[in-house]
Structures are given as C-alpha cells and as structure tokens.
Scaffold this active site. Sequence first.
Site, PDB file in Angstrom:
ATOM      1  N   CYS A 196      -1.509   6.451 -15.860  1.00 45.33           N
ATOM      2  CA  CYS A 196      -1.357   5.210 -16.649  1.00 45.33           C
ATOM      3  C   CYS A 196      -2.488   4.234 -16.337  1.00 45.33           C
ATOM      4  O   CYS A 196      -2.254   3.026 -16.188  1.00 45.33           O
ATOM      5  CB  CYS A 196      -0.011   4.546 -16.402  1.00 45.33           C
ATOM      6  SG  CYS A 196       1.369   5.538 -16.906  1.00 45.33           S
ATOM      7  N   GLN A 219       2.560  -1.790  -6.143  1.00 44.31           N
ATOM      8  CA  GLN A 219       2.185  -0.832  -5.091  1.00 44.31           C
ATOM      9  C   GLN A 219       2.132  -1.472  -3.709  1.00 44.31           C
ATOM     10  O   GLN A 219       1.979  -0.775  -2.713  1.00 44.31           O
ATOM     11  CB  GLN A 219       0.829  -0.192  -5.415  1.00 44.31           C
ATOM     12  CG  GLN A 219       0.844   0.706  -6.631  1.00 44.31           C
ATOM     13  CD  GLN A 219       1.797   1.889  -6.495  1.00 44.31           C
ATOM     14  OE1 GLN A 219       2.177   2.272  -5.388  1.00 44.31           O
ATOM     15  NE2 GLN A 219       2.198   2.442  -7.621  1.00 44.31           N
ATOM     16  N   LYS A 252      10.034   1.161  -6.327  1.00 45.98           N
ATOM     17  CA  LYS A 252       8.858   1.507  -5.508  1.00 45.98           C
ATOM     18  C   LYS A 252       8.995   0.935  -4.100  1.00 45.98           C
ATOM     19  O   LYS A 252       8.054   0.970  -3.304  1.00 45.98           O
ATOM     20  CB  LYS A 252       7.583   0.980  -6.175  1.00 45.98           C
ATOM     21  CG  LYS A 252       7.274   1.666  -7.510  1.00 45.98           C
ATOM     22  CD  LYS A 252       5.915   1.306  -7.990  1.00 45.98           C
ATOM     23  CE  LYS A 252       5.720   1.527  -9.465  1.00 45.98           C
ATOM     24  NZ  LYS A 252       5.562   2.941  -9.853  1.00 45.98           N
ATOM     25  N   HIS A 275      -3.044  -0.841 -13.903  1.00 45.13           N
ATOM     26  CA  HIS A 275      -2.082   0.054 -14.561  1.00 45.13           C
ATOM     27  C   HIS A 275      -1.891  -0.441 -16.000  1.00 45.13           C
ATOM     28  O   HIS A 275      -2.020  -1.637 -16.257  1.00 45.13           O
ATOM     29  CB  HIS A 275      -0.759  -0.054 -13.778  1.00 45.13           C
ATOM     30  CG  HIS A 275       0.313   0.891 -14.216  1.00 45.13           C
ATOM     31  ND1 HIS A 275       1.117   0.659 -15.297  1.00 45.13           N
ATOM     32  CD2 HIS A 275       0.732   2.073 -13.682  1.00 45.13           C
ATOM     33  CE1 HIS A 275       1.988   1.651 -15.418  1.00 45.13           C
ATOM     34  NE2 HIS A 275       1.779   2.517 -14.449  1.00 45.13           N
TER      35      HIS A 275
END
Length: 422
Positions: A379, A216, A239, A136
């Site tokens: 991104c 993530q 997240k 990212h």
Amino acid sequence: MASPALQESQDTVDKIWLEKLRSDFPILQRKINSGSLVYLDSAATTQKPRQVIEALSRFYEQNNANVHRGIYTLSEEASQLYEDAREKVSAFVHAPSPRTIVFTRGTTESINLVAHSWLKPRLRRGDEILVNALEHHSNLVPWQMAAKEKNAKLRYVPLTEEGILDLEALENSITDKTRILTVCSISNVLGTVTPLKKIIEIAHNQGVPVLVDAAQAVARHPINVETLECDFLAFSSHKMYGPTGIGVLFAKPEYLETMEPMMGGGGMIERVHPDTSTWAEYPAKFEAGTPAIAEAVGLSAAVDCLNQWGMDRIQQHEHDLMVYALSALNQTPDLTVFPPLDCHQKAGVLSFNMSDVHPHDVAQILDLDGIAVRAGHHCAQPLMKHLGVQATVRMSFGSYNSREDIDQLVFSLEKVRKIFSP
Ligand code: 7TS
C-alpha cells in the site's frame, strides 16, 4: 562497554523477559506447513496476547451491553469500561485529557476524519497539502480526495538517497499556501524513523499544523503528544496487540472544538429537531452510532500489556533485532536491503529483494517453512516508484520476535536462492 560477566547476566535477563512475553501469545505455538510459526508481519497486524483475548471474552461473558444509553447496571458497567479505555489510551500517549482521544475504526478512518472535517472546509483553490513518498496509501488518498474536491494539490517533500525526509527541502517546500503537513512516524515499508520533532518544529515555525501517522510507531516507541506537540496523531489498535475494528485520533482541543462531525447518528447529538440538530461535545460528536465497545476493552488490555512489557524495553529489543537482521541479511548472497541501512534510522520494518526472484515467490517458499513475511507494494505505490521496483519482500518485527526467528529466515532464504539458482 559492559564487562563480559555483566553482559552475560544482562543477556539472561533479556532472554527471560522475551520468553515470558512470548508465552503470552498462544498463536506462537502453531505449526504452519513444515515449521513452527515465525511471524514476521507485525507491520500488517500484530498477534494478540492472551490478556487481550481474555478481556474480549470476559466483556462478552460478563459486561455486554450498549454504552451511554441504559440506566441499568450492565450498561453502566459497559460505559465505564469504554471510558476507562479512553483514559488508558490518553495516558499511554500523554494526551492532555481523555476528551482529546476519539475512537475511530483505525488509522485510515482517523486520517479521513481530519481530511474531511478539519481540512476540507478550510481548503481553497491552489492550496497545498505537504506529503512525502514514504506514506501509506491511507495517508495519501484521503488528502488527494480533499484536494480534488477543492482544486488544491498535494506537494511531495523530497527524500534523500537514504530515503529520509530531506529537512532542508522541507523548509523550502512550505509556502503561504501550505495548509497541513502529514507524515508517518515510521515507514511501513522501509522502517524509516522520521525526525518528527524537527519536522514539527519546522512546520510550526511557519504556522503549518502537522498530522502524525503513528500506525507503525505506537507499539515500537514511547509516544508523548505533549512533548511532540503534534496537532493530530492517528493509530490503530490492531498494530499494538489490540483487536481490529478500533483506532484512535488524538487532536489538540482547539481542532476538536471547531471540527464538524463526519458522520451523523445516535450518540453524537445534543438535540435533534425535525430539520436540524446540534452536536454533543467532543469526543462524542465524532463517535456516531454504537461504537466498538468490546474492542475498546481489548485495546485497554493491550495498553496494559505494553506498559507491563515496558515501551523502552520493547524499543531496545526491536533495535537489537534490527542490528542483528541487518548484519545477517548483509551477509546473505544476492540480497539487496533497501535503505536506510543505519540501524538508528530504521525501526521494526525492513524490505529487501533477492536478485531475479519475484518477491511473491520468496514469500511463498518462506511460507512452506512457516515463515510469514509480506510481499508486494505494501500500500505504498509512490514509494515503490521512488525505489524503482514493483514490489519488495518485507519483514517486520513484533515484541515477540527473537534472533532465532531471523536465523530461520536466513536459513530459508538460502533454500529460496538454491531453488532459483541456474
Ligand atoms: N499508516 C501506516 C503507516 C500503516 O502502516 C497502515 C497499515 C495504515 C496507515 C493503515 O492502517 P489501518 O489500520 O487503518 O489499515 N499498514 C499495513 C501494512 O503495512 N500492511 O498491512 C497494513
């Protein structure tokens, strides 16, 4: 292989688990356009369970005060709640001590803090920072900024055809000029699960510290920084079912000890003289100003939820969804799913394109049916270049997604195909 009867009873248990978990998320009741919300963008941010929303209001209704300052009851309560959150997060990632948990604004700030405060003072002309194309922008740009200032450079570890970090090439990419290796645990575009343990072993064998971007991964896999042995780990509360505005940097004590703060202000000092100051012990020295107190309390509630739902269970559930989604999308005409296609190397996130249809058009039509997916470069422009595309459609799971959500997606994709067929 379980017997049919055993499998059936397991399926019922799983169904009850999922129904109960889904009932924790008020937003899943929303209608969007012509459908009920099918939220498939948890890689961008997860939805929030009632427990987190209530923890935030409870804090503001009952405990709101600034931390580490007042000697009155409310301030002591707020300080205690803030430090309890640190302890909870520390236990969640198996950190050796809550002091190794620094609260930041999110993954981006955590990575910037390491690039600025740890790497930059040690970076010399010609030094190298090992990155790769899966990352990212948040895990590329801060390193580019440090490299530019110090005349150092980024070196990219090649990816294999399946989009996995090439471990042989990694060994050869490390030189005596390598100062740090940075890698995501799960790609935010392809869902690639990087072989972290191996990567860290290879880097450490050559004396190179490793930062893991766990943005993530933190709500998808159990994480144990002690067995992983990573030097730094960065993630965001939003997240992992917690509020926006707060995130975490874990670092081994020896780094926190020697790193200078990135920001100066209240709360991070030991003494302030007219012209100079000395710093408080870590983690306080990295938390200048009033921190995100209510958000820390919300994050703490999110960790409670993750523990209650069960990280192993979430991982298994998202794995089952991935197997189901890969199979369903493979049978959808005119669709290309980006690798890896092996469900053991992919978690939570999946990108695809529909031939001749722009990803934005796909996402817009899906939205008419209440389906939220992301379209664009996510991104990750170097990854788009590697894949040879401008953009992809991305679906990403949360613990609350079901097979029915994927069925809905496939049904609506068929509509998209019909609209665009000549
Ligand atoms: N690293 C990874 C792997 C990410 O997926 C993201 C955000 C970040 C870092 C930055 O996190 P932040 O909380 O500091 O913004 N990823 C995404 C995404 O994929 N879509 O929206 C945000």
